[in-house]
Write a protein that holds these residues in place. Structure first.
Motif, PDB file in Angstrom:
ATOM      1  N   GLU A 242      43.337  42.496  38.554  1.00 13.75           N
ATOM      2  CA  GLU A 242      42.241  43.450  39.206  1.00 13.75           C
ATOM      3  C   GLU A 242      40.869  42.707  39.286  1.00 13.75           C
ATOM      4  O   GLU A 242      40.356  42.800  40.428  1.00 13.75           O
ATOM      5  CB  GLU A 242      42.419  44.805  38.312  1.00 13.75           C
TER       6      GLU A 242
ATOM      7  N   HIS B  72      40.727  40.234  41.925  1.00  9.02           N
ATOM      8  CA  HIS B  72      40.592  40.783  43.268  1.00  9.02           C
ATOM      9  C   HIS B  72      39.352  41.229  43.696  1.00  9.02           C
ATOM     10  O   HIS B  72      38.712  40.969  44.580  1.00  9.02           O
ATOM     11  CB  HIS B  72      41.645  41.885  43.439  1.00  9.02           C
ATOM     12  N   ILE B  73      38.717  42.068  42.698  1.00  9.48           N
ATOM     13  CA  ILE B  73      37.593  42.801  42.854  1.00  9.48           C
ATOM     14  C   ILE B  73      36.179  41.527  42.586  1.00  9.48           C
ATOM     15  O   ILE B  73      35.295  41.294  43.536  1.00  9.48           O
ATOM     16  CB  ILE B  73      37.122  43.785  41.669  1.00  9.48           C
TER      17      ILE B  73
ATOM     18  N   LEU C  78      36.106  39.847  46.001  1.00 14.21           N
ATOM     19  CA  LEU C  78      35.411  40.490  46.905  1.00 14.21           C
ATOM     20  C   LEU C  78      33.966  40.303  46.449  1.00 14.21           C
ATOM     21  O   LEU C  78      33.203  40.170  47.480  1.00 14.21           O
ATOM     22  CB  LEU C  78      35.854  41.858  46.869  1.00 14.21           C
ATOM     23  N   VAL C  79      33.460  40.446  45.614  1.00  6.07           N
ATOM     24  CA  VAL C  79      32.205  40.436  44.921  1.00  6.07           C
ATOM     25  C   VAL C  79      31.458  39.099  45.418  1.00  6.07           C
ATOM     26  O   VAL C  79      30.355  39.020  46.140  1.00  6.07           O
ATOM     27  CB  VAL C  79      31.845  40.784  43.595  1.00  6.07           C
TER      28      VAL C  79
ATOM     29  N   LEU D 250      41.253  36.580  46.545  1.00  7.26           N
ATOM     30  CA  LEU D 250      41.681  37.815  47.229  1.00  7.26           C
ATOM     31  C   LEU D 250      43.266  37.928  47.651  1.00  7.26           C
ATOM     32  O   LEU D 250      43.927  38.644  47.565  1.00  7.26           O
ATOM     33  CB  LEU D 250      40.766  38.438  48.337  1.00  7.26           C
TER      34      LEU D 250
ATOM     35  N   THR E 262      37.435  46.356  53.001  1.00  3.17           N
ATOM     36  CA  THR E 262      37.320  46.864  51.498  1.00  3.17           C
ATOM     37  C   THR E 262      37.554  48.383  51.650  1.00  3.17           C
ATOM     38  O   THR E 262      37.951  48.960  50.524  1.00  3.17           O
ATOM     39  CB  THR E 262      35.631  46.758  51.300  1.00  3.17           C
TER      40      THR E 262
ATOM     41  N   ALA F 282      39.963  50.033  49.232  1.00  4.72           N
ATOM     42  CA  ALA F 282      39.840  51.246  48.248  1.00  4.72           C
ATOM     43  C   ALA F 282      40.849  52.527  48.516  1.00  4.72           C
ATOM     44  O   ALA F 282      41.180  53.249  47.592  1.00  4.72           O
ATOM     45  CB  ALA F 282      38.405  51.534  48.546  1.00  4.72           C
TER      46      ALA F 282
END
Ligand code: HEM
Length: 158
Positions: free
Chosen positions: A24, A27-28, A31-32, A77, A148, A152
């Protein structure tokens, strides 16, 4: 063979909280780092179009520096996304949101390629090249936001 690999992965993923947290985070984190860098560069490109030539040259140099971070973010990602998908194929394979997200991901990659092409056209001083780069940067902003949003929505709407 593949079903056996997926079965072992599903059980590993379900029984190891640290592993789930790590994936996780990848993945996040992707993205960041990748998305954050891309969006910052896009906003700078959108404002640079209105600025003097000197600012535009600086902007091109900045854009060049962001590419590696954005690509590494997308790789993070993609790899973590495939592992997340593999942990619950039954849910995600039949999820319209998942395939919508994959469609947005493909558009994001194609747009990224157009951005690279646009940079080369600007360097060659082609007419209207900055205007095209501006539209590509706006499209990038929209595609990162929509992907994104779809991401979500996945755990919730499915
Ligand atoms: C630009 C690309 C991407 C972005 C911005 C993105 C973003 C997100 C976000 C924000 C979440 C929600 C995280 C959470 O609430 O826990 C998520 C979940 C997810 N993403 Fe992505 N993602 C991207 C690419 C991918 C790719 C390429 C795949 C698959 C190959 C993928 C598969 C998944 C899956 C399966 C989940 C659900 C995880 C769960 O519910 O446990 N993502 N994504």
């Amino acid at each position: 063979m593949l079903s056996h690999v997926i079965e072992s992965w599903v059980s590993l993923y379900a029984n190891h909280a640290a592993l789930r947290t790590g994936i996780e985070f990848l993945h996040i984190g992707g993205l960041v780092a990748g998305g954050g860098c891309a969006i910052t560069a896009d906003l700078a490109t959108i404002t640079a179009v209105r600025d003097r030539a000197a600012t535009r040259t600086t902007q091109l140099q900045l854009l060049k520096k962001t590419h590696l971070i954005v690509v590494l973010g997308l790789v993070a990602l993609g790899v973590s996304g495939a592992l997340l998908f593999g942990a619950d194929v039954q849910t995600f394979f039949y999820s319209r949101i998942f395939w919508l997200k994959m469609g947005l991901m493909v558009l994001l990659l194609v747009n990224g390629w157009l951005l690279l092409l646009g940079e080369r056209q600007v360097k060659r001083g082609e007419p209207r090249a900055w205007a095209r780069l501006h539209y590509t940067a706006v499209a990038s902003l929209i595609l990162w936001s929509l992907t994104t949003l779809a991401g979500a929505a996945l755990p919730n709407i499915g």
